[in-house]
Design an enzyme around this catalytic site. Structure first.
Site, PDB file in Angstrom:
ATOM      1  N   ASP A 177       3.078  -4.076   9.376  1.00 49.46           N
ATOM      2  CA  ASP A 177       1.843  -3.309   9.237  1.00 49.46           C
ATOM      3  C   ASP A 177       0.688  -4.313   9.289  1.00 49.46           C
ATOM      4  OD1 ASP A 177      -0.440  -2.030   8.243  1.00 49.46           O
ATOM      5  OD2 ASP A 177       0.684  -0.774   6.854  1.00 49.46           O
ATOM      6  N   PHE A 202       0.862  -1.184   0.000  1.00 51.70           N
ATOM      7  CA  PHE A 202       0.000   0.000   0.000  1.00 51.70           C
ATOM      8  C   PHE A 202       0.898   1.233   0.000  1.00 51.70           C
ATOM      9  CE2 PHE A 202      -2.776   3.243   1.852  1.00 51.70           C
ATOM     10  CZ  PHE A 202      -3.870   3.109   0.999  1.00 51.70           C
ATOM     11  N   ARG A 256     -12.168  -5.839  -5.475  1.00 53.28           N
ATOM     12  CA  ARG A 256     -11.735  -6.356  -4.180  1.00 53.28           C
ATOM     13  C   ARG A 256     -12.935  -6.504  -3.248  1.00 53.28           C
ATOM     14  NH1 ARG A 256      -7.676  -3.209  -0.082  1.00 53.28           N
ATOM     15  NH2 ARG A 256      -9.508  -1.883  -0.011  1.00 53.28           N
ATOM     16  N   TYR A 316     -10.000   1.130  11.787  1.00 58.47           N
ATOM     17  CA  TYR A 316     -11.241   1.431  11.066  1.00 58.47           C
ATOM     18  C   TYR A 316     -11.646   0.358  10.066  1.00 58.47           C
ATOM     19  CZ  TYR A 316      -7.845   3.428   7.722  1.00 58.47           C
ATOM     20  OH  TYR A 316      -6.777   3.627   6.881  1.00 58.47           O
ATOM     21  N   LYS A 317     -10.868  -0.709   9.942  1.00 57.62           N
ATOM     22  CA  LYS A 317     -11.243  -1.789   9.021  1.00 57.62           C
ATOM     23  C   LYS A 317     -11.996  -2.872   9.794  1.00 57.62           C
ATOM     24  CE  LYS A 317      -7.186  -0.846   6.101  1.00 57.62           C
ATOM     25  NZ  LYS A 317      -7.845  -0.172   4.977  1.00 57.62           N
TER      26      LYS A 317
END
Length: 414
Positions: free
Chosen positions: A199, A128, A373, A224-225
């Site tokens: 990460d 990312f 995705r 937040y995921k």
């Protein structure tokens, strides 16, 4: 998983699901199949009441007294100790604070201060982008011959040589969902005398992570995921106790001071995990994020991982069975042991296909250049959701609805 793929078989799986009781704790819009929890988790119903309580009572009535009376000041540590239980860390090794990018900057700089004779950081080139960008920004500041050695999954261990200061990797790849072997790579990292940084943005709340079991040095991630903390909710930092007080991060704000309310002129770092804090914390976001953490702490992490593997396997099998003629190519690993809680397919017209699917209330996302995705959050995604999502996709592809001009206009967020 099952021999016959049918909606009735999926309904039976939902009846047998030990995690199904959690679904009612989330505010899923009527009729929506939400397969984007790997980007933004669904709001816990209790989060609204907590937000109102903080705004109306703690802020509105308590005002500045709430730093003590509502214990605002200890929120980063309190949430950190809760989150630690989900990632294989001990108490006082995690704080919830700042964004993932800022936290990565902190721990990467802290690692480099312990390996000053080495100038190489190993990273995943297709990672990312913010991780790579933050590392590039840090090294541009340091100058003096520092470099990033980019490598991909199959070449990663070969890239970790004795000139490396730190290996900084995302545990689950954001596009493909492929899992790096944390234990093996960390062991190789230590073998050459380097430090490990992981990460966990696509791992925390989806996989059974064991940082201390793998002897990880530092880690970062977001809430937040899969942890359902809300848009932009704070990230977190893990620092193994063996590094606390030795690895100093450079964003030396007053919350990371040994005695913040002494108001000394010069900085003295806090001796433990508090040194990873910087400035005043976002209390509203932290308070709401705690709701999602508390829900997850009641779940069995092993059951979450087991269901994640079943959901993603079902999705892949249904896509193979019903959509193979429409140009989808699996990007994620077929082996569930190597796959996180998401599945990606490439498609030449991936963007309009996803937009058409979203218009039919199946929400996933698109990652350039051609990835569609889908994220599967075991606490609220059902097996019937998976069946119905593929069913709606089949209809879109059969009728070529994605060709409509409205689905081919790019938005700012994909």
């Amino acid at each position: 998983m099952m021999n016959e793929y049918s909606r009735a078989a999926c309904e039976q799986l939902d009846l047998e699901d030990s995690l199904s009781e959690f679904r009612d704790e989330f505010a899923i819009p009527e009729g929506m199949i939400y397969l984007d929890g790997n980007s933004l988790g669904v709001r816990p119903k209790a989060a609204l009441a907590r937000a109102v309580e903080v705004v109306e009572e703690e802020w509105g009535v308590g005002l500045i007294k709430s730093w003590n009376q509502a214990d605002w000041f200890s929120l980063p540590q309190r949430l950190g100790n809760k989150l630690a239980k989900l990632i294989g860390a001990d108490d006082d090794e995690v704080v919830v604070t700042d964004s993932t990018g800022l936290n990565l900057y902190k721990v990467l700089a802290a690692a480099l201060t312990q390996r000053t004779e080495r100038k190489v950081i190993v990273m995943n080139g297709s990672n990312f982008p913010t991780d790579n960008y933050m590392a590039q920004g840090l090294l541009a500041q340091l100058g003096d011959g520092y470099e990033i050695r980019f490598a991909e999954h199959d070449d990663m261990e070969a890239a970790i040589t004795e000139d490396v200061a730190a290996v900084c990797l995302t545990h689950v790849h954001y596009k493909t969902g492929r899992i790096f072997d944390m234990a093996a790579i960390t062991a190789k990292t230590h073998e050459v005398g380097a430090l490990s940084i992981w990460d966990l943005c696509h791992s925390a709340g989806a996989l059974d992570v064991d940082l201390n079991g793998c002897n990880v040095d530092f880690a970062v991630g977001c809430t937040y995921k899969y942890l359902n903390g809300g848009p932009g909710s704070p990230g977190f930092i893990f620092t193994a106790k063996c590094h606390q007080g030795k690895a100093l991060q450079p964003l030396t704000g007053w919350w990371g001071h040994a005695d913040p309310f002494a108001f000394e002129r010069d900085y003295r770092p806090a001796p433990g995990i508090n040194q990873m804090l910087s400035g005043t914390q976002p209390i509203l976001s932290l308070a709401v994020a705690e709701v999602g953490l508390d829900i997850f702490l009641r779940a069995d992490v092993a059951a979450v991982r087991a269901k994640s593997k079943k959901l993603t396997e079902l999705f892949i099998r249904l896509m193979t069975q019903r959509c193979s003629q429409y140009g989808f190519t699996l990007v994620s690993p077929e082996d569930a042991e190597c796959r996180g809680s998401q599945v990606s397919f490439s498609h030449t017209h991936g963007y309009p296909v996803m937009q058409a699917l979203i218009s039919r209330d199946v929400v996933g996302d698109f990652r350039a250049p051609d990835n569609v995705r889908f994220g599967f959050t075991p606490l609220y995604t059902s097996y019937v959701d998976v069946w119905d999502a593929v069913d709606r996709l089949v209809d879109i592809m059969e009728k070529e609805l994605w060709r409509d001009s409205e689905f081919n206009q790019r938005g700012a967020v994909t």
